[in-house]
Enzyme design. Structure first.
Site, PDB file in Angstrom:
ATOM      1  N   LYS A 180       0.800  -1.221   0.000  1.00  0.00           N
ATOM      2  CA  LYS A 180       0.000   0.000   0.000  1.00  0.00           C
ATOM      3  C   LYS A 180       0.837   1.277   0.000  1.00  0.00           C
ATOM      4  CE  LYS A 180      -4.068  -1.933   2.301  1.00  0.00           C
ATOM      5  NZ  LYS A 180      -5.008  -1.799   3.423  1.00  0.00           N
ATOM      6  N   ASN A 239      -4.900   2.040  -1.478  1.00  0.00           N
ATOM      7  CA  ASN A 239      -5.472   0.695  -1.572  1.00  0.00           C
ATOM      8  C   ASN A 239      -6.300   0.503  -2.842  1.00  0.00           C
ATOM      9  OD1 ASN A 239      -7.892   2.075  -0.931  1.00  0.00           O
ATOM     10  ND2 ASN A 239      -8.696   0.277   0.134  1.00  0.00           N
ATOM     11  N   ALA A 241      -2.663  -0.001   6.446  1.00  0.00           N
ATOM     12  CA  ALA A 241      -4.001  -0.038   7.058  1.00  0.00           C
ATOM     13  C   ALA A 241      -4.023   0.825   8.313  1.00  0.00           C
ATOM     14  CB  ALA A 241      -4.396  -1.477   7.390  1.00  0.00           C
ATOM     15  N   TYR A 256     -10.356  -9.390   8.630  1.00  0.00           N
ATOM     16  CA  TYR A 256     -11.700  -9.952   8.418  1.00  0.00           C
ATOM     17  C   TYR A 256     -11.687 -11.398   7.957  1.00  0.00           C
ATOM     18  CZ  TYR A 256     -11.439  -9.634   3.288  1.00  0.00           C
ATOM     19  OH  TYR A 256     -11.092  -9.805   1.973  1.00  0.00           O
ATOM     20  N   ASP A 258      -9.849   2.774   2.452  1.00  0.00           N
ATOM     21  CA  ASP A 258      -9.794   2.185   3.793  1.00  0.00           C
ATOM     22  C   ASP A 258     -10.306   3.160   4.844  1.00  0.00           C
ATOM     23  OD1 ASP A 258      -8.781  -0.335   3.143  1.00  0.00           O
ATOM     24  OD2 ASP A 258      -6.707   0.327   3.266  1.00  0.00           O
TER      25      ASP A 258
END
Length: 291
Positions: A74, A95, A138, A230, A110
């Site tokens: 990223k 992203n 992130a 996730y 994000d």
């Protein structure tokens, strides 16, 4: 003028289990689009993260409409792009890449994805003192999101002290001095004893990186815990926190809402974010049941 056929993909490491192809293709189908979403896994290709520039150029030359970018590319991808949207520039992390008239433009969904998920799932959570684990791509996004949501102070903890310090400096420039601080992992105990909540933004807890990102004894019922991972939806961190009585937020909402924002960028069409969240919950549940 939006067209009716799209080719997009995801560049990252260990992305075989990603639900992004199904999320985007399902929404494309419902909107009457022919949308193909391909995985470009640097591990399978046997190339280092630094090859992201070559992969972006190849995708553009092959007629891709856009790409999602994930760990660990990223930040590395930025120098290979022609332009950055303001939010991606402020974050120093991308992203989503959209190919427009031969140019590669970087975005970051994000931030908006995490903010939408947090506002939906932990709307009443206290935000005076937030501890964030992780200062990578992130981490930059969710820290910006937390301060945008009204967190008074975010303390960033990272195994690389210089990375945590750089993120804290960037946050203070963007939001005002004193809104962010950096700390090393050995400071977690006193920080968490007085914190309102934890945002977890490292790969720990993913299928390929199982485990807890901090000692379990540092968790206590007064904390809320928000997860970025996730896959799986219930990480060991969330399971442990729930058992203690903590309010928790899984990473599914961020994944679904950032995907919806990326879909809009790729296609110019308005996605149904709630429908995509339902898709993610169904897909993640089905995968969890089969493992």
């Amino acid at each position: 003028m939006p067209k009716d056929s799209y080719l997009v993909g995801l560049i990252g490491s260990g992305i075989g289990p990603s639900l992004s192809p199904a999320l985007h293709e399902r929404e494309g189908d419902r909107q009457g689009l022919r949308l193909l979403y391909r995985l470009i896994d640097i591990d399978s290709l046997g190339v280092p993260p630094e090859a992201v520039g070559d992969l972006v150029r190849a995708a553009r030359d092959l007629g891709f409409d856009g790409l999602n970018i994930t760990h660990p590319c990223k930040q590395l991808v930025i120098e290979h792009l022609d332009a950055l949207a303001p939010q991606a520039e402020a974050l120093g992390a991308v992203n989503t890449v959209v190919f427009e008239d031969g140019r590669a433009v970087g975005h970051n969904t994000d931030v908006t994805g995490f903010a939408a998920s947090f506002a939906r799932g932990l709307a009443d959570a206290p935000l005076e003192r937030v501890v964030q684990l992780g200062a990578g791509g992130a981490g930059a996004a969710v820290a910006h999101a937390m301060l945008t949501l009204g967190a008074e102070r975010v303390t960033v903890v990272d195994a690389l002290p210089e990375r945590a310090a750089a993120l804290a400096d960037a946050l203070n420039r963007a939001f005002g001095q004193g809104r962010a601080a950096a700390a090393s992992p050995d400071r977690q105990a006193p920080l968490l004893a007085h914190a309102d909540g934890i945002v977890h933004a490292t790969p720990t807890g993913m299928a390929a990186h199982p485990g807890l990102p901090l000692p379990a004894e540092l968790l206590h019922p007064g904390l809320w815990v928000a997860e970025v991972v996730y896959r799986p939806l219930e990480t060991e961190l969330l399971r442990t926190a729930r058992a203690l009585g903590c309010a928790t937020l899984d990473g599914g909402g961020m994944a679904a809402f950032q995907a919806a924002d990326a879909f809009r960028l790729f296609t110019g069409r308005e996605p149904d974010a709630a429908r995509m969240l339902a898709d993610l919950t169904e897909l993640a549940g089905a995968v969890g049941a089969s493992n």
